[in-house]
Write a protein that holds these residues in place. Sequence first.
Motif, short mmCIF file in Angstrom:
data_model
loop_
_atom_site.label_atom_id
_atom_site.label_comp_id
_atom_site.label_asym_id
_atom_site.label_seq_id
_atom_site.Cartn_x
_atom_site.Cartn_y
_atom_site.Cartn_z
N THR A 1 5.48 7.87 -6.63
CA THR A 1 4.22 7.93 -5.88
C THR A 1 4.16 9.14 -4.95
O THR A 1 3.15 9.84 -4.90
CB THR A 1 4.03 6.64 -5.06
OG1 THR A 1 4.10 5.51 -5.94
CG2 THR A 1 2.67 6.64 -4.36
N LEU A 2 5.27 9.41 -4.23
CA LEU A 2 5.28 10.48 -3.24
C LEU A 2 5.88 11.78 -3.75
O LEU A 2 5.89 12.79 -3.03
CB LEU A 2 6.07 10.02 -1.99
CG LEU A 2 5.53 8.76 -1.30
CD1 LEU A 2 6.42 8.39 -0.13
CD2 LEU A 2 4.10 8.95 -0.82
N GLY B 1 0.16 4.16 2.48
CA GLY B 1 0.59 2.83 2.07
C GLY B 1 2.01 2.83 1.54
O GLY B 1 2.80 1.93 1.82
N ALA B 2 2.35 3.86 0.74
CA ALA B 2 3.71 3.95 0.19
C ALA B 2 4.72 4.16 1.32
O ALA B 2 5.81 3.56 1.33
CB ALA B 2 3.79 5.08 -0.83
N ILE C 1 12.05 -0.75 -5.54
CA ILE C 1 10.66 -0.38 -5.22
C ILE C 1 10.64 0.84 -4.32
O ILE C 1 9.81 1.76 -4.48
CB ILE C 1 9.95 -1.57 -4.53
CG1 ILE C 1 9.73 -2.70 -5.56
CG2 ILE C 1 8.62 -1.14 -3.94
CD1 ILE C 1 9.14 -3.95 -4.96
N ILE C 2 11.56 0.90 -3.34
CA ILE C 2 11.62 2.06 -2.44
C ILE C 2 11.82 3.34 -3.23
O ILE C 2 11.12 4.35 -3.01
CB ILE C 2 12.75 1.86 -1.40
CG1 ILE C 2 12.40 0.73 -0.45
CG2 ILE C 2 13.00 3.16 -0.62
CD1 ILE C 2 13.52 0.32 0.48
N LYS C 3 12.78 3.33 -4.15
CA LYS C 3 13.06 4.55 -4.93
C LYS C 3 11.86 4.93 -5.79
O LYS C 3 11.51 6.12 -5.88
CB LYS C 3 14.30 4.36 -5.80
CG LYS C 3 14.68 5.62 -6.57
CD LYS C 3 15.96 5.46 -7.35
CE LYS C 3 16.33 6.76 -8.05
NZ LYS C 3 17.56 6.62 -8.85
N GLN D 1 -1.64 -0.13 1.93
CA GLN D 1 -0.79 -0.60 0.83
C GLN D 1 -1.62 -1.06 -0.36
O GLN D 1 -1.19 -0.94 -1.50
CB GLN D 1 0.11 -1.75 1.30
CG GLN D 1 1.22 -1.29 2.26
CD GLN D 1 2.31 -2.34 2.41
OE1 GLN D 1 2.66 -2.99 1.44
NE2 GLN D 1 2.82 -2.48 3.62
N THR D 2 -2.81 -1.57 -0.11
CA THR D 2 -3.63 -2.06 -1.23
C THR D 2 -4.45 -0.95 -1.87
O THR D 2 -4.66 -0.92 -3.07
CB THR D 2 -4.57 -3.19 -0.77
OG1 THR D 2 -5.32 -2.73 0.36
CG2 THR D 2 -3.76 -4.41 -0.36
#
Length: 581
Positions: free
Chosen positions: A555-556, A471-472, A547-549, A424-425
């Motif tokens: 990010t993904l 991490g995502a 944040i999930i969306k 995650q970091t």
Amino acid sequence: MKVKSLSRKLLTRVLSFYFILTVGVTGIQIIAEYFNTKNHINSELLTLEKTISGSLTRAVWELNNQQVIDISEGLVAIPMIKGITVTDESNNIITQLGEVISPEKSSIRNMALDDASEGISSVTEGLFGHSFPLVFEFSGRTTSVGRVTLLSSNAVIFSRIEVGLYFLIGNAIVKTAFLVFLFTLAFNKLLTTPLKELTRQISQIDLDDPEASKLHSMNYEKNELNVLEDAYNNLINELVEFKEKLAQSQLETDKAKEQIDENNLLLEQEVARKTSSLSSTMLKMEVQQKELREQKKTLQEENLRHSKTEKTLTTTNKDLIHSIKELNKAKERLLEAEKMASLGELSAEISHEVITPIGISITSSSYLSEQISHLQQSLDENKISRKSIESFIQNALNSTKLLNNNLHRASELVTSFKHIATDQTRDKIRLINVSNYIDEIIQSIHPKLKKTNHSIKVDCDENIDICSHPGAIAQILINLIINSIIHGFEQINRGQITIDVKYYHHKLLIDYKDNGHGLSEETKEKLFDAFYTTKSNKGGTGLGTHIIKNLVTDTLNGTITAHSEINKGLSYHIEIPDMRT
């Protein structure tokens, strides 16, 4: 007075124009061939950039100057490359081979590839080339470690187009000579000779007997000379008729003068009438002009009010834009704070959970140490027996087993949390086994699940591997599980979470579902909105699903959809592309 030949003058102008046109077209073709070849060389330089940038970037990053020099010498050996310069991030020259453009004589332009690439050229030195940065990517970040300048020269261009230039010039000379010969023959036959004959006959005109002065040409082709001949003969006929009509015209002129005098009198009367009407019209126009001036003044006042209103709106719009920018910055800070808060909460839960097995391990270790001391004392006093040894061995085995189990449990908790927290970091792309990674995620939040009676069921093939941001993925699943526990399972004793994972067409498909309270249609529409929460009075920020969306889409590079009904739970369908494809 010397007579100039019309045909020769016309021929000279035609051939001069053709010569200028031929020279111009040939020059344009040569220039086009030059720039086409230059662009082709620039394209080869850009292709060469893509080929060598990786190896040069790594060599400069690793401070391997010898490898940089070897690569540069290999490039200069290419006939197209006349010079190469490699510098580090401080613009210090690592190697410089071949030609070099003086800074004061060079010109720079941006290339179409990216803002950091530049085209350079020097007209006086006959050099041109391409300069591009060496960018090293490390841990998802890019760093400029230096710059490479590749140079070529006009001599390379001319060597490539030399044969084409000779062909173009030779072709132009042959065509020009052939057309000069053809034009000379054509002009002599079709223009010069017939014009001389017409000139001779016209010079013999007899005004006393115009009929005898008509032209008789030997040219039987119907062209402009025949038209000229017919026009001259018609002029002779009209000259005869003109003499006859002249007397009649004089008589008609006298009658016309009388008619003009009568018309002048009528015209003066009409002018007087029109003048009176015009005065009345001018008076009306002055009244209308006054009204128009008043309307103009009113419009100017209205425009002034509009200008003030527009200025006010512009100022307000600027303030709104500034407020929106500040709001977006605050939103980004809140998103990062939410992410770190989630990691901090998870860290606190893990720390609390690790204390128990470590405490048991310390107790077991102390007990084992005490038993060893008793055994040593019995041995020193020669009071040791088989029964005491067997008792010691049994107690030691039990203590060792208890110690190993609890230390292994603590190690699993710390390892799982370490993997999740590191991913995650760092946010680094790597290849992961999805089944094992989901187990680590669930293991990391086990302390939070242990306080409840809820259960998680995972259906995932153990052979699914994917290259992505682990991490995502971890933060997405942790946020979904925590949301289910806090919101979905509120006042529910035994909640069930199902995570179904499949791999299809280079995509990871995750179907997450809980059997909680579910959402209304209105709440579902605002599910992914920032700062929307039903727990604001209990410290909720409304950023969890937002944040999930963002993680899924930004990010993904994936997609996420939600489905829910009241009292039928909440489900998510997530598609994440495999970054190996």
